[in-house]
Motif scaffolding. Structure first.
Motif, short mmCIF file in Angstrom:
data_model
loop_
_atom_site.label_atom_id
_atom_site.label_comp_id
_atom_site.label_asym_id
_atom_site.label_seq_id
_atom_site.Cartn_x
_atom_site.Cartn_y
_atom_site.Cartn_z
N ARG A 103 0.58 -1.31 -0.60
CA ARG A 103 -0.19 0.37 -0.12
C ARG A 103 0.62 1.23 -0.40
NH1 ARG A 103 -0.87 3.42 3.88
NH2 ARG A 103 -2.04 5.17 4.33
N ARG A 120 1.71 1.93 -3.54
CA ARG A 120 0.70 2.42 -4.14
C ARG A 120 0.44 3.49 -4.02
NH1 ARG A 120 -0.46 3.02 -7.81
NH2 ARG A 120 -1.97 2.88 -8.47
N ASP A 165 2.72 6.11 -6.01
CA ASP A 165 2.54 6.28 -6.70
C ASP A 165 3.89 5.78 -7.80
OD1 ASP A 165 1.08 7.43 -9.86
OD2 ASP A 165 1.84 9.21 -9.05
N ASP A 223 4.02 1.94 -9.59
CA ASP A 223 3.65 0.30 -10.02
C ASP A 223 3.68 -0.90 -9.34
OD1 ASP A 223 1.68 2.38 -11.67
OD2 ASP A 223 3.50 2.38 -13.25
N VAL A 224 2.80 -1.65 -9.03
CA VAL A 224 2.64 -2.10 -8.61
C VAL A 224 2.32 -3.74 -9.27
CG1 VAL A 224 2.10 -4.24 -6.20
CG2 VAL A 224 2.98 -2.11 -5.33
N THR A 260 -1.29 -5.98 -13.42
CA THR A 260 -0.83 -4.66 -12.10
C THR A 260 -2.30 -4.45 -11.13
OG1 THR A 260 -2.58 -3.41 -13.37
CG2 THR A 260 -0.53 -3.19 -13.79
N ASP A 272 -4.21 -2.39 -8.29
CA ASP A 272 -4.27 -0.96 -7.76
C ASP A 272 -4.27 -1.12 -6.76
OD1 ASP A 272 -4.77 1.62 -8.37
OD2 ASP A 272 -6.68 1.54 -8.37
N ALA A 273 -4.86 -2.01 -5.63
CA ALA A 273 -4.95 -1.49 -4.40
C ALA A 273 -4.85 -2.70 -3.85
CB ALA A 273 -6.50 -1.05 -3.55
#
Ligand SMILES: [Zn+2]
Length: 829
Positions: free
Chosen positions: A401, A404, A407, A409-410, A493, A495-496
């Protein structure tokens, strides 16, 4: 451009900004910003959320009406330049032509440093009303994001406190408590863990939406040195900061100092004390923006001061009386007022905007070049891998987290893959280095090697401005691997990131769960709150599904428990295992009544402690010095925690603290626990209570509560032993209730910390017989060898737990939370 109808600050407030003994409160500042935005076509104001204590958090966008009319288009230009993946030269040239320099100025994150927020109204008014070529150049070329306070709660606290004592003998002091509920002065050390609402609002609504090229944060410092500091910073720079940012900081800082010198403003110093090492204070340094900091000499909040020439004192290699290249025009002493601070800051802010406008092409080109270097790096690792199997999956999700929010990318691997010869299962996360903010990830995921800047070992250490280590895997207890060679993997990817849900296995009659994950303690507290009896196993628990470590938690499957566990398995990612055997080898926990000692001075460690206890569902009361002196502690609490404070402060209160002039406060605020309070704490121990002392407060335990341990580091000079905030290896006894759930080898954050020779008690964690440095900087490691970092000491019928670190340090050092939580439960065992 019209300035018709824009009210001036004096029309709004009824006095000139910066008038002696006058401070605008946060609602007045917000109202002024809104009034200006309502009539000026150059100003937009947005409330992006509420602060920790419910105040509005606002910022203004200032630019020409033409720019504001196509703001989203200009934002897209900025985003494209910042993240130039696949951006060709022709399109880039077009964007460079079209784009504007994006500048963010933020005020008074440290709320006693009032100048910035007060000044903000005047700067806004100038930009909204002036019509000269100067202003036009700024408005045409700059998108200015203006945050009048990064800590509105603190502004209100300080204004209230100041007005309360205005006109009395106690006028002009700082509040004797933290000016941010959970962070105090550390609120500007939160720029990578993002735990505070204000940090998150700023990062999500301003930084990440705009990635400004220039970020200027307005501060104040002590009164007896220079009148104002601006960069260049001193060494060291953290090695992941792009060199164009370092040179940009220099360019901007020198422009500011030059403008002040040309105006004849005296006492401006550069290149002194403030370095650029920790990302905790510098989000922008890893997101394409220069970090500028100004530090003005303070007055007594809004009360003017008089400084005699002989009171101007040399400090850390700088003499405010001498002219030097980095201090060409010394100040000679005399009267110094809030208005002086504001005048200096106005010049600096104006120069910031001018330099942003005049060199628009330089800033935009820098953004593009940095972005290109980041997405196509010439060296460095290929990726960082967070394997799917983690001892603390909640901590791993928190680490992802952080990426993320920053900013970054994970990705998650959908199939197994091999990196640097190691096989990783599907579900492992991958953070590629080649991406716009890959440097943020790298800075936080690698180990720090802090440079020793001395010319020879005979010299005293060159003191860093803040801690030297910030490796997240160590701080959070998460397994992270660096992969240097490129590898193939099928990635999606994310996002959260969230913690993978756990399960309730079987149907009772008992359930057990692991003592390893931090979130296990949330589960315990919720069950205790609901009135269920929770126990801890003294030994390993053998279950059908495997073995749980000693200290495993156990609850009986009474009515309602199953449903509660189902919910917590999903939310906290915990596994609860059914379990048949009758319980003989376990001890039962009660809901602990925790007392947190709160001295009358702003102690950031105490405020972070409250934050962590609240997040994990521990109930606590604050005990002030007068509460301790009043006694009856055993009736109020089971466990008494002394956060990181010197012994002198615990015993003598503000009189034991050089940072404040105790005589300037009412007697109540001056006092510590004193002899009377010591007696009461000893009585509490005799009655079977548990005292937990953190970091420097351990000296209080040893000397005033007679804890059976020696403090072998006491009295060592800096040349012999020095460790300014590093992550050090310790060996933990996981069969001791304070060490439950730990692996043998762990890392603690060592800062102003003690070590112990245990005389009468049990060492729970020991420094190894080798250099314990894992990340950061340590001089004189031999002094730690074999010494205890954590110990249990019997005291009367009670217990003292010495924890030789701050186990909740800034809500960042999450791997050591369990030292604290285990100690609290041990206190009600
Ligand atoms: Zn400050």
């Amino acid at each position: 451009m019209s300035s018709k109808g824009v009210p001036s600050p004096i029309e709004h407030l009824g006095y000139h900004v910066g008038t002696d003994r006058k401070l605008a409160d946060w609602p007045e500042i917000v109202e002024y910003f809104k009034k200006v935005a309502a009539v000026s076509p150059r100003v937009l104001v947005e409330e992006v959320g509420k602060t920790t204590e419910g105040n509005p958090f606002i910022y203004a966008t200032v630019s020409s009406p033409e720019n504001l009319g196509r703001l989203e288009e200009l934002r897209q230009v900025q985003m494209r330049l910042s993240k130039p993946v696949g951006l060709g030269d022709a399109e880039a040239a077009e964007l460079l032509e079209k784009g504007k320099t994006v500048v963010m100025i933020s005020c008074s994150i440290h709320s006693t440093e009032v100048g910035g927020s007060q000044m903000s109204m005047e700067l806004l008014h100038r930009l909204a009303t002036e019509d000269g070529p100067d202003v036009r150049e700024i408005l045409d070329n700059v998108i200015f994001l203006f945050v009048p306070s990064l800590n509105p709660d603190g502004n209100r606290m300080v204004v209230d406190w100041y007005n309360r004592y205005l006109g009395t003998e106690y006028e002009g002091t700082s509040p004797p408590y933290v000016y941010h509920k959970y962070a105090g002065h550390d609120n500007n050390r939160d720029w990578y863990m993002f735990t505070l609402k204000e940090t998150l609002l700023t990062v999500e609504h301003i930084h990440n939406r705009w990635h400004p090229q220039i970020v200027y944060d307005i501060h104040q410092m002590g009164s007896k040195g220079p009148r104002l500091y601006v960069p260049p910073f001193t060494d060291p720079y953290e090695p992941n900061v792009d060199p164009v940012l370092t040179s940009g900081v220099n360019l901007m800082g020198i422009s500011m100092a030059d403008a002040l010198a040309r105006e004849g403003k005296r006492g401006v110093a550069t290149n002194w004390v403030f370095d650029a090492w920790t990302p905790a204070r510098a989000y922008q340094h890893y997101h394409g923006g220069i970090r500028i900091l100004s530090e003005a000499a303070s007055v007594k909040i809004a009360t003017p001061i008089e400084i005699k020439p002989e009171e101007l004192k040399p400090d850390r290699g700088f003499n405010p009386k001498e002219a030097r290249w980095n201090h060409p025009l010394p100040w000679k002493g005399g009267r110094w007022t809030l208005r002086d601070i504001i005048d200096y800051e106005l010049t600096v802010a104006w120069t910031c905007l001018q330099t942003a406008a005049k060199f628009r092409n330089r800033w935009l080109r820098g953004t593009l070049d940095m972005g290109r270097r980041a997405v196509n790096p010439s060296g460095g690792p290929y990726a960082f891998v967070v394997p799917s199997k983690q001892r603390d999956p909640g901590a791993a999700a928190e680490l992802l987290r952080v990426m993320r929010v920053g900013d970054v990318d994970v990705h998650v691997a959908v199939k197994p893959f091999t990196a640097d010869g190691v096989e990783y299962p599907a579900g492992s996360h991958v953070i590629l280095y080649a991406q716009p903010y890959g440097c943020f990830a790298k800075a936080l995921l690698e180990k720090q090697v802090y440079p020793d800047l001395r010319d020879s070992p005979d010299q005293p250490p060159v003191v860093p401005y803040d801690v030297t280590a910030h490796t997240l895997s160590l701080q959070m207890g998460v397994d992270v691997a660096q992969a240097n060679a490129a590898f193939e993997a099928e990635l999606e990817t994310v996002d959260a990131p969230t913690v993978p849900p756990g399960k309730v296995h079987g149907g009772g009659p008992f359930y057990a769960w692991s003592p390893v994950p931090n979130y296990s303690f949330k589960a315990v507290n919720r069950l205790l709150d609901e009135g269920h009896a929770v126990s801890r196993s003294l030994d390993e628990l053998e279950l059908d599904e495997g073995i749980l470590k000693a200290g495993a938690f156990i609850v009986e499957a009474k009515k309602g428990v199953g449903k509660l566990l189902e919910g917590m398995a999903a939310e906290l990612g915990l596994d609860f295992y059914s379990f048949e055997r009758p319980l003989t080898d376990a001890f039962e926990l009660r809901k602990p009544r925790v007392g947190v000692y709160r001295a009358w001075l702003p102690n950031a460690d105490e405020s972070w402690l409250r934050m962590v206890l609240e997040e994990y569902g521990f109930q606590y009361v604050n005990l002030y010095p007068e509460d301790v002196r009043a006694g009856g502690l055993a009736e109020k609490v089971d466990v008494l925690v002394f956060p990181d404070l010197t012994r002198d402060i615990v015993v003598n209160g503000m009189k034991g603290y050089r940072g404040m002039d105790a005589k300037a406060y009412e007697l109540k605020y001056q006092r510590g626990v004193e002899e009377q309070g010591n007696k009461e704490v000893l009585r509490f121990l005799d009655a079977g209570g548990t005292v937990i002392t953190l970091n420097r407060a351990c000296e209080y335990a040893v000397k005033d509560l007679y804890a059976g341990a020696e403090l072998p580091l006491a009295g060592l000079g800096e040349k012999e032993f020095y460790c300014p905030g590093s992550l050090l290896r310790v060996l933990v006894d996981d069969s001791h209730p304070v060490g439950y759930g730990y692996s043998r080898e762990e890392a603690v954050m060592f800062q102003d910390s003690p070590a112990f020779n245990v005389k009468d008690g049990i060492a729970v964690a020991l420094y190894p017989e080798t250099d314990p440095t894992v990340s950061g900087w340590l001089l004189g490691e031999k002094h730690l060898r074999g010494r205890a970092a954590v110990a249990e000491i019997p005291a009367g019928n009670g217990t003292i737990i010495l924890i030789g670190c701050s186990p909740h340090f800034r809500n960042q050092n999450r791997a050591t939370f369990k030292l604290l939580f285990n100690s609290i439960y041990y206190g009600v065992a």
